[in-house]
Every structure is written in structure tokens, then in C-alpha cells.
Design a protein around this motif. Sequence first.
Motif, mmCIF file in Angstrom:
data_model
loop_
_atom_site.group_PDB
_atom_site.id
_atom_site.type_symbol
_atom_site.label_atom_id
_atom_site.label_comp_id
_atom_site.label_asym_id
_atom_site.label_seq_id
_atom_site.Cartn_x
_atom_site.Cartn_y
_atom_site.Cartn_z
ATOM 1 N N GLU A 165 0.837 -1.211 0.000
ATOM 2 C CA GLU A 165 0.000 0.000 0.000
ATOM 3 C C GLU A 165 0.867 1.255 0.000
ATOM 4 O OE1 GLU A 165 -3.579 2.138 2.618
ATOM 5 O OE2 GLU A 165 -2.779 0.178 3.227
ATOM 6 N N LEU A 166 1.983 1.225 0.753
ATOM 7 C CA LEU A 166 2.896 2.373 0.773
ATOM 8 C C LEU A 166 3.465 2.638 -0.612
ATOM 9 C CD1 LEU A 166 4.828 4.472 2.103
ATOM 10 C CD2 LEU A 166 6.411 2.558 2.499
ATOM 11 N N VAL A 167 3.977 1.591 -1.265
ATOM 12 C CA VAL A 167 4.565 1.761 -2.591
ATOM 13 C C VAL A 167 3.521 2.257 -3.573
ATOM 14 C CG1 VAL A 167 5.676 0.567 -4.513
ATOM 15 C CG2 VAL A 167 6.380 0.060 -2.171
ATOM 16 N N ALA A 168 2.327 1.660 -3.525
ATOM 17 C CA ALA A 168 1.258 2.075 -4.439
ATOM 18 C C ALA A 168 0.866 3.533 -4.211
ATOM 19 C CB ALA A 168 0.043 1.170 -4.275
ATOM 20 N N THR A 169 0.822 3.954 -2.953
ATOM 21 C CA THR A 169 0.472 5.340 -2.635
ATOM 22 C C THR A 169 1.532 6.307 -3.153
ATOM 23 O OG1 THR A 169 -0.782 4.697 -0.660
ATOM 24 C CG2 THR A 169 0.012 6.963 -0.753
ATOM 25 N N LEU A 170 2.805 5.950 -2.983
ATOM 26 C CA LEU A 170 3.876 6.824 -3.464
ATOM 27 C C LEU A 170 3.865 6.918 -4.988
ATOM 28 C CD1 LEU A 170 6.832 5.795 -1.107
ATOM 29 C CD2 LEU A 170 5.306 7.765 -0.907
ATOM 30 N N VAL A 171 3.632 5.796 -5.653
ATOM 31 C CA VAL A 171 3.554 5.825 -7.116
ATOM 32 C C VAL A 171 2.377 6.687 -7.559
ATOM 33 C CG1 VAL A 171 3.149 4.435 -9.183
ATOM 34 C CG2 VAL A 171 4.718 3.609 -7.423
ATOM 35 N N ARG A 172 1.231 6.508 -6.921
ATOM 36 C CA ARG A 172 0.046 7.289 -7.283
ATOM 37 C C ARG A 172 0.275 8.768 -7.028
ATOM 38 N NH1 ARG A 172 -3.673 7.818 -10.535
ATOM 39 N NH2 ARG A 172 -3.967 5.550 -10.384
ATOM 40 N N THR A 173 0.866 9.132 -5.897
ATOM 41 C CA THR A 173 1.115 10.534 -5.573
ATOM 42 C C THR A 173 2.021 11.182 -6.618
ATOM 43 O OG1 THR A 173 0.878 10.090 -3.210
ATOM 44 C CG2 THR A 173 2.028 12.111 -3.827
ATOM 45 N N ALA A 174 3.086 10.477 -6.992
ATOM 46 C CA ALA A 174 4.011 11.020 -7.989
ATOM 47 C C ALA A 174 3.358 11.110 -9.359
ATOM 48 C CB ALA A 174 5.258 10.143 -8.054
ATOM 49 N N GLU A 175 2.613 10.081 -9.743
ATOM 50 C CA GLU A 175 1.970 10.100 -11.051
ATOM 51 C C GLU A 175 0.935 11.217 -11.135
ATOM 52 O OE1 GLU A 175 0.941 9.261 -14.942
ATOM 53 O OE2 GLU A 175 2.724 8.726 -13.774
ATOM 54 N N ASP A 176 0.183 11.439 -10.067
ATOM 55 C CA ASP A 176 -0.791 12.545 -10.055
ATOM 56 C C ASP A 176 -0.083 13.883 -10.213
ATOM 57 O OD1 ASP A 176 -2.917 10.825 -9.807
ATOM 58 O OD2 ASP A 176 -3.194 11.123 -7.648
ATOM 59 N N ALA A 177 1.086 14.022 -9.545
ATOM 60 C CA ALA A 177 1.848 15.275 -9.664
ATOM 61 C C ALA A 177 2.337 15.464 -11.093
ATOM 62 C CB ALA A 177 3.024 15.260 -8.693
ATOM 63 N N HIS A 178 2.802 14.402 -11.732
ATOM 64 C CA HIS A 178 3.266 14.504 -13.116
ATOM 65 C C HIS A 178 2.111 14.861 -14.058
ATOM 66 C CE1 HIS A 178 7.126 13.356 -11.865
ATOM 67 N NE2 HIS A 178 7.163 12.085 -12.238
ATOM 68 N N ARG A 179 0.959 14.239 -13.842
ATOM 69 C CA ARG A 179 -0.178 14.503 -14.729
ATOM 70 C C ARG A 179 -0.692 15.929 -14.594
ATOM 71 N NH1 ARG A 179 -3.864 8.986 -13.937
ATOM 72 N NH2 ARG A 179 -2.182 7.489 -14.404
ATOM 73 N N ALA A 180 -0.469 16.528 -13.439
ATOM 74 C CA ALA A 180 -0.929 17.899 -13.212
ATOM 75 C C ALA A 180 0.065 18.942 -13.708
ATOM 76 C CB ALA A 180 -1.205 18.119 -11.720
ATOM 77 N N ASP A 181 1.234 18.491 -14.144
ATOM 78 C CA ASP A 181 2.285 19.406 -14.593
ATOM 79 C C ASP A 181 2.317 19.415 -16.112
ATOM 80 O OD1 ASP A 181 5.170 19.959 -15.534
ATOM 81 O OD2 ASP A 181 5.242 20.607 -13.448
ATOM 82 N N PHE A 182 2.051 20.565 -16.716
ATOM 83 C CA PHE A 182 1.960 20.648 -18.177
ATOM 84 C C PHE A 182 3.282 20.254 -18.839
ATOM 85 C CE2 PHE A 182 2.537 23.092 -22.123
ATOM 86 C CZ PHE A 182 1.459 22.608 -22.851
ATOM 87 N N GLY A 183 4.399 20.633 -18.227
ATOM 88 C CA GLY A 183 5.691 20.296 -18.803
ATOM 89 C C GLY A 183 5.912 18.797 -18.864
ATOM 90 N N HIS A 184 5.577 18.099 -17.774
ATOM 91 C CA HIS A 184 5.723 16.654 -17.750
ATOM 92 C C HIS A 184 4.809 15.998 -18.780
ATOM 93 C CE1 HIS A 184 7.937 16.752 -13.843
ATOM 94 N NE2 HIS A 184 8.415 15.609 -14.313
ATOM 95 N N VAL A 185 3.574 16.475 -18.862
ATOM 96 C CA VAL A 185 2.621 15.905 -19.817
ATOM 97 C C VAL A 185 3.153 16.059 -21.240
ATOM 98 C CG1 VAL A 185 0.308 16.134 -20.803
ATOM 99 C CG2 VAL A 185 0.625 16.241 -18.320
ATOM 100 N N THR A 186 3.666 17.243 -21.552
ATOM 101 C CA THR A 186 4.194 17.491 -22.898
ATOM 102 C C THR A 186 5.414 16.628 -23.184
ATOM 103 O OG1 THR A 186 3.380 19.775 -22.805
ATOM 104 C CG2 THR A 186 5.082 19.269 -24.440
ATOM 105 N N GLU A 187 6.321 16.513 -22.208
ATOM 106 C CA GLU A 187 7.520 15.705 -22.387
ATOM 107 C C GLU A 187 7.152 14.239 -22.633
ATOM 108 O OE1 GLU A 187 11.639 16.199 -20.273
ATOM 109 O OE2 GLU A 187 10.414 14.878 -19.003
ATOM 110 N N LEU A 188 6.144 13.762 -21.927
ATOM 111 C CA LEU A 188 5.714 12.378 -22.087
ATOM 112 C C LEU A 188 5.070 12.149 -23.453
ATOM 113 C CD1 LEU A 188 5.833 9.907 -20.174
ATOM 114 C CD2 LEU A 188 3.423 10.328 -19.664
ATOM 115 N N GLU A 189 4.243 13.089 -23.867
ATOM 116 C CA GLU A 189 3.567 12.954 -25.168
ATOM 117 C C GLU A 189 4.579 12.893 -26.311
ATOM 118 O OE1 GLU A 189 0.965 16.289 -25.241
ATOM 119 O OE2 GLU A 189 -0.683 15.235 -24.223
#
Length: 331
Positions: A165-189
Motif C-alpha cells: 500500500e505504501l509503494v502504491a500510494t507513493l507511485v500514485r502521488t508522484a503520477e498525479d503530480a506529473h499529470r498535473a504538470d503541463f511540462g511533464h505531460v508534454t515531455e511524455l507525449e
Amino acid sequence: MMSVLHDKPGRAALHLARAASLAPSPHNSQPWYFTEEGHDHGFEVHLDSGRRMPLTDPCGREAVIACGAALFNVRMAVRQLGFRPVVDLLPAPGDSHRLAHVGFAAHAPSTPEETLLARAIPHRHTHRGRFAAGPVPADLLADLHEQARAEGAILQVVDDPEQLELVATLVRTAEDAHRADFGHVTELERCVGPYGVPVEACRHHPDATLLAGRDYLSLARCWPVSARNRGRGTGTVVVLSTPRDGRPDWLRSGQALQRVLLYAAAHDVMAAFHTQPLELPALRARLRTEFTAGRYPQLILRLGHLPQPQTWRTLRRPPLRVLARDDARAR
């Protein structure tokens, strides 16, 4: 150092470059190039900083790990040729791009395990999405632990529910932060395409398993998945860590990673990468404190059997595009 791309490399160098190019890298960024000294006297792995992802990997840790994975493939390819590799990590301290030199030592036939690993190089690939039902066998996980340890790393299975649960929570927290960042979204696309991540590989919903995946096509925004439907097909979660956290340790992590991945692939087990929390210092520090007992976490993976054969290929740059001649050492 002066090096130029050339169209008539030595046969051994071409063999090594072809094997090295099949290593995994962040979003198939392939942040490497290789040089040969001429007459197949030596082979080097270099970091191509122009292919690093500056927002996802600002310090270059993941790019160096990828080069370490390429280096392990080189080692196995040298063994295929019937020689022992002599590896010098970071041979030029003043050159941050020159990561490793590989020479040819005494002739010796490869061992059965080395042959197994070498044959798995073209078959290993990254999976995205759910795995087939059923855990990875415990004896195989024990073998994978030993494979990582042989390269100076520790592979831990996340089997405790609270730790998972800890690992899943940390992954989810980081992924949510990346998805909310326009720069990260653009870099991924920008990573999606013929020589990046294939579109077919991005069509798995990123929230289909317990660990959040990269949302290359913004699927989560259009089709959200409820939390209760995220547990199926997760597979076995593991964390790879090292005692220290310098560039030599990143290179060793890459070699340990590739050794684990090849051994797993040889037993029909593939891996999915979930390194998002390792890209945010606070979350990585928390994982180090609460799970890896002070060791530095370098990779988070899911392991499992594929639900069906993969029908597409993740392309690599041709060997002649990544192999240069080192004129200064070819004489």
C-alpha cells in the motif's frame, strides 16, 4: 576525444552495439552512443545527454541506469564471442559522458547461465498494463534476488500488504503530480512515436493495476478507473536498491536491472516500470526510509506473465546510428 560515425565498423563492435541497443531506457529514449577503438580492440558506452528527459530525469540518474543496462548487454555479447569482458567503469573522471570501457580478455566459452541471458536479450521487452493471473513463482523470485546481488544490488519483493500500500500510494502521488504538470505531460507525449514508445503500447489504461502507470495518451482524463478496479493483474512488485547513490552505483543498478530482466524473460516473465516516486526527492526519501532500510531505491517494477503475446515491436535506432569510431584510440 574525436569520434565520427562510420559505415564500416568491426564485426565485433557491430555485434556489441546491436546487443547494447536492445537495453531498456526511460520511455525508449535510448540515451546512449557507443565507440570502438578500431580493429575490435575495445568498445565504450557513452551517455548521450541530448536524449535525456530533463523534466522526468533532471539529474540524469535514470539515463545512466539505462546505459548500465546497455553495458550488461555488451558484457553478455562479449561472452557470446567467446571472450571474457574487462570492464572499466567511468574510465575518464573528467568526462561525465564516458561511462564504461569494455575490453576483450582471455578466451573462454560462455557458461550455461551466460548463454541463457544472452539469448534472452532480443526477447526481453517492457510491458504496460495488466499481467496474467497468478504470482511469479517463489523460487524464480529467489533466483532474481541472487541475480541482482551478483551485480551489487538488492531486489526486494513487496509482499507485505502495508508495504505494498505504501509503494502504491507513493507511485500514485508522484503520477498525479506529473499529470498535473503541463511540462511533464508534454515531455511524455513527445515520447510516443515510431522510435519512442509505440502507440499500441500506450493503449493500456494507466490506472488498470494497483500501481499507477504513465498516461501517455491522457486516457485517465477521459476514462477514469475506480479504485476498486485497480488490483487485478498487478503481478509481483519489487524494488531494486543500492547501498550508495553515485554514478558508479547507477551504472551497477543498470547492470543489475538488466541481469534481472533477462533472467526473468528467459523464464517467460516480463516487467513493467513504475519509477515515478523516484523522480521526486521527497517521495524517494520516504521510500528509502520506510522500505529499503536506508539503501537508495533505484527501480520499482511489476513482474508477471503476459496475458497474451505482444504483437508490436519497440524500435531501436540502427546500430550504425549509435556507433562511432574513436580515432584517438584507433591508432
